[in-house]
Design a protein around this motif. Structure first.
Motif, PDB file in Angstrom:
ATOM      1  N   LYS A   3       0.823  -1.234   0.067  1.00  0.00           N
ATOM      2  CA  LYS A   3       0.028   0.015   0.041  1.00  0.00           C
ATOM      3  C   LYS A   3       0.944   1.469  -0.177  1.00  0.00           C
ATOM      4  O   LYS A   3       0.608   2.156  -0.761  1.00  0.00           O
ATOM      5  CB  LYS A   3      -1.083   0.023   1.237  1.00  0.00           C
ATOM      6  CG  LYS A   3      -2.192  -0.746   1.009  1.00  0.00           C
ATOM      7  CD  LYS A   3      -3.162  -0.641   2.341  1.00  0.00           C
ATOM      8  CE  LYS A   3      -4.216  -1.540   2.112  1.00  0.00           C
ATOM      9  NZ  LYS A   3      -5.261  -1.403   3.074  1.00  0.00           N
ATOM     10  N   LYS A   4       1.992   1.328   0.921  1.00  0.00           N
ATOM     11  CA  LYS A   4       2.963   2.507   0.876  1.00  0.00           C
ATOM     12  C   LYS A   4       3.523   2.630  -0.405  1.00  0.00           C
ATOM     13  O   LYS A   4       3.758   3.894  -1.011  1.00  0.00           O
ATOM     14  CB  LYS A   4       3.957   2.206   1.760  1.00  0.00           C
ATOM     15  CG  LYS A   4       3.155   2.187   3.278  1.00  0.00           C
ATOM     16  CD  LYS A   4       4.446   2.238   4.230  1.00  0.00           C
ATOM     17  CE  LYS A   4       3.876   2.270   5.694  1.00  0.00           C
ATOM     18  NZ  LYS A   4       4.925   2.368   6.769  1.00  0.00           N
ATOM     19  N   ALA A   8       2.932   5.922  -2.720  1.00  0.00           N
ATOM     20  CA  ALA A   8       3.941   6.725  -3.213  1.00  0.00           C
ATOM     21  C   ALA A   8       3.868   6.739  -4.817  1.00  0.00           C
ATOM     22  O   ALA A   8       4.242   7.828  -5.195  1.00  0.00           O
ATOM     23  CB  ALA A   8       5.368   6.054  -2.749  1.00  0.00           C
TER      24      ALA A   8
END
Length: 191
Positions: A3-4, A8
């Motif tokens: 998810k990060k 990003a």
């Protein structure tokens, strides 16, 4: 973790799109204040075939416009309406006599929608750089700003000549220089 990375990537893509959009808006030219100037000009010269030192010509009207290419400035005695929808200014002219200096007619026509047809010229489209795509006498031409297309021809004609002392047929050598020139992008001066 996925998810990060995804977030990003989306943030980076969003920033790139935002920067590209701002750059495009800030660096785009105001095309509504510009037009492309294209000229079609036919110069006809006539000389007596038996004596090439003698010009055979008639007088015509005088030019109604001229252009200054160094400043992209068009000066005219009459303009078609200069409004935001003007895309192309077409100069259409002809000259008769040695080097066209014995007379000429030149008229301006505004093309507000493309394709635009005037006599045997059809201007199909113009791109952002000022390149003109047109048809002339059934031939497709692409002219970048500054480009000139030529078609030169000659023929001999028998012409009946009459004045106070002469009434006879004379043989005239007629040469025709037909040209189309893309002068490029000019400013309307609306701002």
């Amino acid at each position: 973790m996925e998810k990060k990375v995804l977030m990003a990537a989306l943030v980076i893509i969003g920033v790139v799109v935002l920067i590209a959009g701002c750059y495009s808006i800030l660096n785009s030219k105001n095309r509504s204040n510009e037009y492309v100037f294209v000229e079609h000009y036919v110069e006809t010269q006539g000389f007596l075939a038996d004596d090439p030192e003698v010009n055979a010509y008639v007088y015509m009207g005088y030019p109604t416009y001229n252009s200054t290419t160094s400043q992209n400035l068009l000066k005219a005695t009459w303009f078609p309406p200069l409004n935001k929808s003007l895309r192309v200014m077409l100069g259409n002219g002809k000259g008769i006599g040695k080097e066209g200096c014995h007379g000429g007619e030149m008229y301006l026509y505004g093309a507000y929608e493309l394709p635009y047809k005037k006599d045997n010229i059809t201007i199909k489209r113009v791109d952002r750089k000022g390149t003109v795509y047109l048809d002339y006498n059934g031939e497709s031409l692409v002219l970048n700003p500054g480009d000139i297309w030529y078609n030169n021809s000659s023929r001999i004609e028998i012409i009946h000549f009459t004045n106070s002392t002469v009434d006879e047929n004379v043989k005239v050598n007629i040469s025709v220089m037909d040209r189309i020139r893309n002068f490029g992008i000019f400013t309307k001066g609306l701002d």
